[in-house]
Enzyme design. Structure first.
Site, PDB file in Angstrom:
ATOM      1  N   TRP A  19      36.907  37.709  40.040  1.00  0.00           N
ATOM      2  CA  TRP A  19      37.910  37.666  38.966  1.00  0.00           C
ATOM      3  C   TRP A  19      38.654  36.340  38.923  1.00  0.00           C
ATOM      4  CZ3 TRP A  19      40.428  43.274  39.445  1.00  0.00           C
ATOM      5  CH2 TRP A  19      39.413  44.230  39.213  1.00  0.00           C
ATOM      6  N   LYS A  20      38.397  35.491  39.885  1.00  0.00           N
ATOM      7  CA  LYS A  20      39.028  34.159  39.954  1.00  0.00           C
ATOM      8  C   LYS A  20      40.544  34.281  39.776  1.00  0.00           C
ATOM      9  CE  LYS A  20      34.668  32.171  38.561  1.00  0.00           C
ATOM     10  NZ  LYS A  20      33.933  31.087  37.952  1.00  0.00           N
ATOM     11  N   HIS A 108      32.937  29.111  47.524  1.00  0.00           N
ATOM     12  CA  HIS A 108      32.639  29.098  46.089  1.00  0.00           C
ATOM     13  C   HIS A 108      32.733  27.651  45.588  1.00  0.00           C
ATOM     14  CE1 HIS A 108      33.129  29.577  41.781  1.00  0.00           C
ATOM     15  NE2 HIS A 108      32.518  30.744  41.927  1.00  0.00           N
ATOM     16  N   GLU A 185      24.555  29.731  43.305  1.00  0.00           N
ATOM     17  CA  GLU A 185      25.257  29.500  42.044  1.00  0.00           C
ATOM     18  C   GLU A 185      25.147  28.029  41.658  1.00  0.00           C
ATOM     19  OE1 GLU A 185      28.472  32.684  41.314  1.00  0.00           O
ATOM     20  OE2 GLU A 185      29.344  31.165  42.599  1.00  0.00           O
ATOM     21  N   GLY A 253      31.388  35.943  37.144  1.00  0.00           N
ATOM     22  CA  GLY A 253      32.753  35.521  36.854  1.00  0.00           C
ATOM     23  C   GLY A 253      33.215  36.105  35.532  1.00  0.00           C
ATOM     24  N   GLY A 254      33.012  35.347  34.455  1.00  0.00           N
ATOM     25  CA  GLY A 254      33.526  35.717  33.129  1.00  0.00           C
ATOM     26  C   GLY A 254      33.227  37.155  32.721  1.00  0.00           C
TER      27      GLY A 254
HETATM   28  P1  PGA Z   1      30.496  32.845  35.627  1.00  0.00           P
HETATM   29  O1  PGA Z   1      31.065  32.579  37.111  1.00  0.00           O
HETATM   30  O2  PGA Z   1      29.796  34.169  35.656  1.00  0.00           O
HETATM   31  O3  PGA Z   1      31.734  32.862  34.749  1.00  0.00           O
HETATM   32  O4  PGA Z   1      29.578  31.725  35.298  1.00  0.00           O
HETATM   33  C1  PGA Z   1      30.287  32.886  38.253  1.00  0.00           C
HETATM   34  C2  PGA Z   1      31.039  32.524  39.493  1.00  0.00           C
HETATM   35  O5  PGA Z   1      31.755  31.528  39.492  1.00  0.00           O
HETATM   36  O6  PGA Z   1      30.934  33.220  40.519  1.00  0.00           O
END
Ligand code: PGA
Length: 279
Positions: A19-20, A108, A185, A253-254
């Site tokens: 969820w950052k 990350h 990633e 993420g998003g």
């Molecule tokens: P994203 O992010 O799905 O928004 O590209 C992935 C992540 O940073 O783990």
């Protein structure tokens, strides 16, 4: 069931939401609740992937509370490697473990890019996570300029080898699977909407598995380490990603910030599991 599939089925399929730096405590609680409710509405008896929700530190307690009794697990997005002390602003591994947090993202790319995380600090943190019974999700991946310069494989190799340095097979292995998860990633695919094509993502995840195989040769570790793909994963890409031999799940993420976006990804993981049982 063929040998390859037997090996695949041995490792966990994991769908993790990062969820950052998003959501207040009440928003995070509401999101966790709607994911739990969405899962409860699904037909019973369907095998689910391991689901891991990674909110900010301040939301961990609330999210843990909301997922109690559900299949969802909780992870932190980072931690210090030391146990305690005069390190203002940091969070220590025993603090997470005492809360029943089970996973922790380590290294990350945003931590590497914006907060000075290095392969060495990643290694210290992976060791600390294992020492405290937390499952580290060690993130690796190349920058766009590294990919364009043909350095992807070297960069990923360096990150994996340095991240796992001085960690024994015994520290990693446990009954029923490995205690370390790797997330591939590619940095250029994170938050950009640009997806690494599945065959290429699978190739790099396979490369990572090969590196682990070399690193722990003869120890039977590589086939039980879950390797996730991350970078603009969404409902329209998950099925193809989950069909790849070496992609054991997704770090998202998003598309993890709304239940209606995240639930289809969990379904994608469930389909991967189903393909094992029908193989
Ligand atoms: P994203 O992010 O799905 O928004 O590209 C992935 C992540 O940073 O783990």
């Amino acid at each position: 069931m063929g040998n390859d599939q037997t090996r695949d089925a041995k490792r966990k399929t994991i769908i993790a939401g990062n969820w950052k730096m998003n959501k207040t405590v009440s928003e995070a609680g509401a999101l966790a609740r709607s994911i739990v409710e969405g899962l409860a509405a699904e037909p019973k008896g369907e095998a689910l992937p391991e689901i891991v929700l990674c909110p900010t530190f301040v939301c961990l307690a609330e999210v843990l509370n909301q997922v109690k009794g559900s299949p969802c697990k909780v992870g932190a997005q980072n931690m210090d490697y030391r146990d305690s002390g005069a390190f203002t602003g940091e969070i220590a591994p025993p603090m997470l473990a005492a809360m029943q947090v089970q996973y922790v993202l380590i290294g990350h790319s945003e931590r590497r890019q914006f907060f000075g995380e290095t392969n060495d600090s990643v290694n210290l943190k992976v060791k600390a996570a294992l020492a405290h019974g937390l499952v580290p999700v060690m993130c690796v991946g190349e920058l766009l300029e590294q990919r364009e310069a043909g350095q992807t494989d070297d960069v990923v190799r360096q990150q994996v080898v340095a991240g796992l340095a001085e960690i024994s097979a015994e520290q990693i292995a446990q009954a029923g699977g490995a205690k370390v998860v790797i997330a591939y990633e590619p940095v250029w695919a994170i938050g950009t909407g640009k997806n690494c094509e599945s065959p290429e993502a699978n190739r790099v995840c396979g490369l990572i598995r090969g590196i682990i195989e070399e690193f722990y040769s003869g120890k039977n570790i590589a086939s039980s380490v879950s390797i996730l793909y991350g970078g603009s994963v969404k409902a329209s890409t998950i099925d193809e990603q989950m069909q790849q031999e070496h992609i054991d799940g997704a770090l998202v993420g998003g598309a993890s910030l709304k239940a209606e976006d995240f639930l289809p990804l969990i379904k994608g993981g469930a389909k991967r599991l189903k393909s094992f049982s029908h193989a």
